[in-house]
Design a protein around this motif. Structure first.
Motif, PDB file in Angstrom:
ATOM      1  N   GLU A  74       0.829  -1.201   0.000  1.00 20.32           N
ATOM      2  CA  GLU A  74       0.000   0.000   0.000  1.00 20.32           C
ATOM      3  C   GLU A  74       0.868   1.258   0.000  1.00 20.32           C
ATOM      4  OE1 GLU A  74      -2.748  -0.270   3.236  1.00 20.32           O
ATOM      5  OE2 GLU A  74      -3.756  -2.016   2.418  1.00 20.32           O
ATOM      6  N   VAL A  75       1.939   1.246   0.799  1.00 18.95           N
ATOM      7  CA  VAL A  75       2.852   2.389   0.825  1.00 18.95           C
ATOM      8  C   VAL A  75       3.476   2.583  -0.554  1.00 18.95           C
ATOM      9  CG1 VAL A  75       4.976   3.321   1.816  1.00 18.95           C
ATOM     10  CG2 VAL A  75       3.344   2.129   3.278  1.00 18.95           C
ATOM     11  N   ALA A  76       3.878   1.492  -1.189  1.00 18.12           N
ATOM     12  CA  ALA A  76       4.507   1.592  -2.508  1.00 18.12           C
ATOM     13  C   ALA A  76       3.548   2.173  -3.540  1.00 18.12           C
ATOM     14  CB  ALA A  76       5.001   0.217  -2.948  1.00 18.12           C
ATOM     15  N   GLN A  77       2.281   1.776  -3.474  1.00 14.49           N
ATOM     16  CA  GLN A  77       1.300   2.298  -4.432  1.00 14.49           C
ATOM     17  C   GLN A  77       1.097   3.794  -4.237  1.00 14.49           C
ATOM     18  OE1 GLN A  77      -2.319   3.119  -3.439  1.00 14.49           O
ATOM     19  NE2 GLN A  77      -2.211   4.182  -5.398  1.00 14.49           N
ATOM     20  N   ILE A  78       0.967   4.216  -2.981  1.00 16.17           N
ATOM     21  CA  ILE A  78       0.783   5.640  -2.706  1.00 16.17           C
ATOM     22  C   ILE A  78       2.035   6.424  -3.092  1.00 16.17           C
ATOM     23  CG2 ILE A  78       0.406   7.336  -0.864  1.00 16.17           C
ATOM     24  CD1 ILE A  78      -1.268   5.148   0.565  1.00 16.17           C
ATOM     25  N   ALA A  79       3.204   5.870  -2.784  1.00 14.03           N
ATOM     26  CA  ALA A  79       4.461   6.547  -3.122  1.00 14.03           C
ATOM     27  C   ALA A  79       4.593   6.719  -4.628  1.00 14.03           C
ATOM     28  CB  ALA A  79       5.643   5.764  -2.570  1.00 14.03           C
ATOM     29  N   ARG A  80       4.241   5.696  -5.366  1.00 11.93           N
ATOM     30  CA  ARG A  80       4.351   5.789  -6.828  1.00 11.93           C
ATOM     31  C   ARG A  80       3.390   6.839  -7.378  1.00 11.93           C
ATOM     32  NH1 ARG A  80       7.201   2.633 -10.213  1.00 11.93           N
ATOM     33  NH2 ARG A  80       6.775   3.117 -12.395  1.00 11.93           N
ATOM     34  N   SER A  81       2.174   6.891  -6.834  1.00  9.22           N
ATOM     35  CA  SER A  81       1.194   7.885  -7.285  1.00  9.22           C
ATOM     36  C   SER A  81       1.665   9.297  -6.966  1.00  9.22           C
ATOM     37  CB  SER A  81      -0.160   7.618  -6.636  1.00  9.22           C
ATOM     38  OG  SER A  81      -0.687   6.372  -7.062  1.00  9.22           O
ATOM     39  N   LEU A  82       2.172   9.503  -5.743  1.00 10.48           N
ATOM     40  CA  LEU A  82       2.671  10.819  -5.356  1.00 10.48           C
ATOM     41  C   LEU A  82       3.855  11.229  -6.230  1.00 10.48           C
ATOM     42  CD1 LEU A  82       2.610  10.719  -1.443  1.00 10.48           C
ATOM     43  CD2 LEU A  82       1.425  12.386  -2.889  1.00 10.48           C
ATOM     44  N   ASP A 265      -3.836  14.784  -1.593  1.00  7.18           N
ATOM     45  CA  ASP A 265      -4.018  16.142  -2.124  1.00  7.18           C
ATOM     46  C   ASP A 265      -3.306  17.182  -1.264  1.00  7.18           C
ATOM     47  OD1 ASP A 265      -5.541  15.136  -4.172  1.00  7.18           O
ATOM     48  OD2 ASP A 265      -7.481  15.645  -3.274  1.00  7.18           O
ATOM     49  N   ASP A 266      -3.331  16.971   0.050  1.00  6.90           N
ATOM     50  CA  ASP A 266      -2.664  17.900   0.946  1.00  6.90           C
ATOM     51  C   ASP A 266      -1.157  17.911   0.704  1.00  6.90           C
ATOM     52  OD1 ASP A 266      -2.978  19.530   3.667  1.00  6.90           O
ATOM     53  OD2 ASP A 266      -1.243  18.209   3.884  1.00  6.90           O
ATOM     54  N   VAL A 267      -0.566  16.723   0.545  1.00  5.29           N
ATOM     55  CA  VAL A 267       0.873  16.638   0.275  1.00  5.29           C
ATOM     56  C   VAL A 267       1.214  17.334  -1.034  1.00  5.29           C
ATOM     57  CG1 VAL A 267       2.781  15.065  -0.256  1.00  5.29           C
ATOM     58  CG2 VAL A 267       1.211  14.527   1.607  1.00  5.29           C
ATOM     59  N   LEU A 268       0.425  17.085  -2.064  1.00  6.95           N
ATOM     60  CA  LEU A 268       0.714  17.687  -3.360  1.00  6.95           C
ATOM     61  C   LEU A 268       0.632  19.213  -3.290  1.00  6.95           C
ATOM     62  CD1 LEU A 268      -1.208  15.246  -5.745  1.00  6.95           C
ATOM     63  CD2 LEU A 268       1.239  15.296  -5.241  1.00  6.95           C
ATOM     64  N   THR A 269      -0.389  19.719  -2.600  1.00  8.23           N
ATOM     65  CA  THR A 269      -0.552  21.170  -2.499  1.00  8.23           C
ATOM     66  C   THR A 269       0.572  21.806  -1.697  1.00  8.23           C
ATOM     67  OG1 THR A 269      -2.957  20.985  -2.665  1.00  8.23           O
ATOM     68  CG2 THR A 269      -2.091  23.005  -1.703  1.00  8.23           C
ATOM     69  N   GLU A 270       0.864  21.233  -0.525  1.00  8.34           N
ATOM     70  CA  GLU A 270       1.880  21.826   0.340  1.00  8.34           C
ATOM     71  C   GLU A 270       3.271  21.702  -0.265  1.00  8.34           C
ATOM     72  OE1 GLU A 270       3.040  24.089   3.546  1.00  8.34           O
ATOM     73  OE2 GLU A 270       1.013  23.578   2.838  1.00  8.34           O
ATOM     74  N   THR A 271       3.546  20.575  -0.912  1.00  6.79           N
ATOM     75  CA  THR A 271       4.846  20.409  -1.551  1.00  6.79           C
ATOM     76  C   THR A 271       5.013  21.395  -2.703  1.00  6.79           C
ATOM     77  OG1 THR A 271       4.916  18.071  -0.928  1.00  6.79           O
ATOM     78  CG2 THR A 271       6.373  18.770  -2.721  1.00  6.79           C
ATOM     79  N   GLY A 272       3.947  21.620  -3.453  1.00  6.79           N
ATOM     80  CA  GLY A 272       4.003  22.618  -4.516  1.00  6.79           C
ATOM     81  C   GLY A 272       4.358  23.990  -3.980  1.00  6.79           C
ATOM     82  N   LYS A 273       3.810  24.342  -2.816  1.00  9.12           N
ATOM     83  CA  LYS A 273       4.151  25.623  -2.196  1.00  9.12           C
ATOM     84  C   LYS A 273       5.621  25.660  -1.797  1.00  9.12           C
ATOM     85  CE  LYS A 273      -0.491  26.385  -0.264  1.00  9.12           C
ATOM     86  NZ  LYS A 273      -1.284  26.484   0.988  1.00  9.12           N
ATOM     87  N   ARG A 274       6.130  24.540  -1.247  1.00 12.15           N
ATOM     88  CA  ARG A 274       7.535  24.497  -0.827  1.00 12.15           C
ATOM     89  C   ARG A 274       8.461  24.617  -2.037  1.00 12.15           C
ATOM     90  NH1 ARG A 274       8.654  22.393   4.429  1.00 12.15           N
ATOM     91  NH2 ARG A 274       6.863  23.024   5.709  1.00 12.15           N
ATOM     92  N   VAL A 275       8.106  23.964  -3.130  1.00 16.57           N
ATOM     93  CA  VAL A 275       8.922  24.058  -4.339  1.00 16.57           C
ATOM     94  C   VAL A 275       8.991  25.503  -4.817  1.00 16.57           C
ATOM     95  CG1 VAL A 275       9.040  23.429  -6.776  1.00 16.57           C
ATOM     96  CG2 VAL A 275       8.525  21.673  -5.073  1.00 16.57           C
ATOM     97  N   ALA A 276       7.836  26.162  -4.830  1.00 18.87           N
ATOM     98  CA  ALA A 276       7.795  27.543  -5.321  1.00 18.87           C
ATOM     99  C   ALA A 276       8.558  28.502  -4.409  1.00 18.87           C
ATOM    100  CB  ALA A 276       6.341  27.989  -5.459  1.00 18.87           C
ATOM    101  N   SER A 277       8.386  28.348  -3.110  1.00 16.91           N
ATOM    102  CA  SER A 277       9.022  29.287  -2.186  1.00 16.91           C
ATOM    103  C   SER A 277      10.520  29.064  -2.053  1.00 16.91           C
ATOM    104  CB  SER A 277       8.365  29.197  -0.803  1.00 16.91           C
ATOM    105  OG  SER A 277       8.573  27.912  -0.217  1.00 16.91           O
TER     106      SER A 277
END
Length: 392
Positions: A74-82, A265-277
């Motif tokens: 399950e972790v591997a599936q989520i990791a691959r999707s992220l 979705d939370d990880v994707l949004t917050e990580t996107g902010k970290r990348v930009a900043s």
């Protein structure tokens, strides 16, 4: 430039730029180095044994609960999707996710706590270090080297996916990592790749959700007791509103599915902010940041803290789980004491490994043997050793 190169984020690991392996050799013509690492992990005996190692409920208590193997998948599936959504190397993220629990002993945290207690005079026990030792030393499948000879990037991710680890090197249980790093430096003071950080967050997403699922399935708390708990409570209420005639089992499964989606979705949004900043534009830039790049939002962290507090009180310290933990500790303590006192009752292969070793080395061999056991094998081995009516 290939299509893969165009899709890859500038801060993603590129398998063509891998630092390679400690022991050289020809690379695969059909797989990237990271995909090859993944395949090596899947084919290990340590990975197969995860099928009967505990998450919370001991593996023999029922076949509906997660084991370390199903959790790792399950972790591997989520990791691959992220990783795919973040334009990272999905093979590397998946590989680290599949490897992250290889060092867990039988009976989950109860087993780890007992081995740490038994090994205190001889360097202690840490499941993360044990995972590292599995892939660098304990798996013996190749004629030219011990371990799996994984790429530098995979080894780095295995040992520091949760962040820099130099502060841990003073612990006796981390001596194996210090020794390895002295000969093959893994830059233990920096952050790991974004792919490794994805694997760490995928682990959090998976276990928070499956512990809710398994806890209700086991009857240690009721589904509707979760209504007042942040994150899962509002999702449950919404599912019931969307499907007023749905039975509780399907409501639970739909709520867990939505909670996974909300956390992703939370990880994707917050990580996107970290990348930009941060302006990070290279894998090296990821390693040199002051903090993690792949993260939950502060709001999500607070919600998960409340959920974990509920699970700790109602599930991890439930009397049924406490009984199992008590039994597990006694089983492992009995075997450890016996093997230290009478090492000649160990299987021949393991008895041979402790010849000519000092006491600390002999204890480590005993610990390795026990740590590799499945729940079921540990129970049966204890029965063979301590019950006089069992002679096989």
């Amino acid at each position: 430039m290939s299509a893969d190169d165009r899709r890859r984020a500038p801060y993603a690991e590129d398998p063509k730029s891998s630092l390679g392996r400690r022991f050289g050799g020809p690379e695969s013509l059909t797989r990237t180095p990271f995909a090859r690492d993944r395949d090596r992990i899947i084919h290990t005996s340590a990975f197969r044994r995860l099928k009967e190692k505990t998450q919370v409920f001991v593996a023999h208590e029922g076949d509906h609960y997660r084991t370390r193997l199903t959790h790792s998948l399950e972790v591997a599936q989520i990791a691959r999707s992220l990783a795919t959504a973040l334009r990272l190397d999905a093979d590397l993220a998946e590989t680290i996710a599949l490897a992250h629990d290889l060092g867990h002993p039988p009976f989950g945290h109860a087993g780890e706590d007992e081995l740490e207690r038994q090994m205190t005079p001889w360097g202690g026990f840490d499941h993360n270090v044990q995972t590292f030792r599995v892939v660098t030393e304990l798996e013996r499948r190749y004629p030219d080297f011990v371990g799996l000879n994984l790429t530098w990037e995979t080894l780095e991710g295995v040992i520091k996916h949760n962040g820099p680890v130099t502060d841990k090197l003073v612990r006796p249980s981390w001596q194996a990592v210090s020794d390895y790093d002295a000969d093959y430096p893994l830059r233990l003071g920096t952050w790991a790749s974004a792919e490794a950080q994805v694997a760490a967050l995928a682990d959090d997403i998976a276990y928070n959700n499956h512990d809710v699922d398994d806890g209700v399935e086991a009857g240690v708390f009721g589904l509707w007791e979760l209504l007042d708990i942040p994150l899962i409570g509002p999702i449950l209420a919404q599912v019931r509103q969307d499907y007023p005639s749905l039975d509780d089992r399907l409501i639970r499964l739909e709520a867990v599915r939505r909670m996974i989606g909300a956390m992703v979705d939370d990880v994707l949004t917050e990580t996107g902010k970290r990348v930009a900043s941060s302006g990070v534009d290279s894998p090296e830039g990821v390693r040199m940041l002051d903090g993690a790049l792949v993260v939950f939002s502060h709001e999500m962290i607070e919600q998960l803290s409340r959920l974990r507090a509920f699970l700790y009180e109602r599930m991890y310290r439930h009397w049924r789980v406490n009984r199992t933990r008590s039994q597990a500790r006694r089983i492992l303590a009995d075997m450890f004491t016996l093997f230290i006192a009478e090492p000649d009752v160990l299987p021949s292969e393991w008895f041979a490994r402790l010849q000519n070793l000092e006491q600390a080395g002999r204890a480590r061999v005993v610990c390795d043997y026990i740590a590799g056991m499945t729940d079921r094998f540990a129970i049966e081995e204890h029965r063979r050793l301590f019950q006089l009516d069992v002679w096989s």
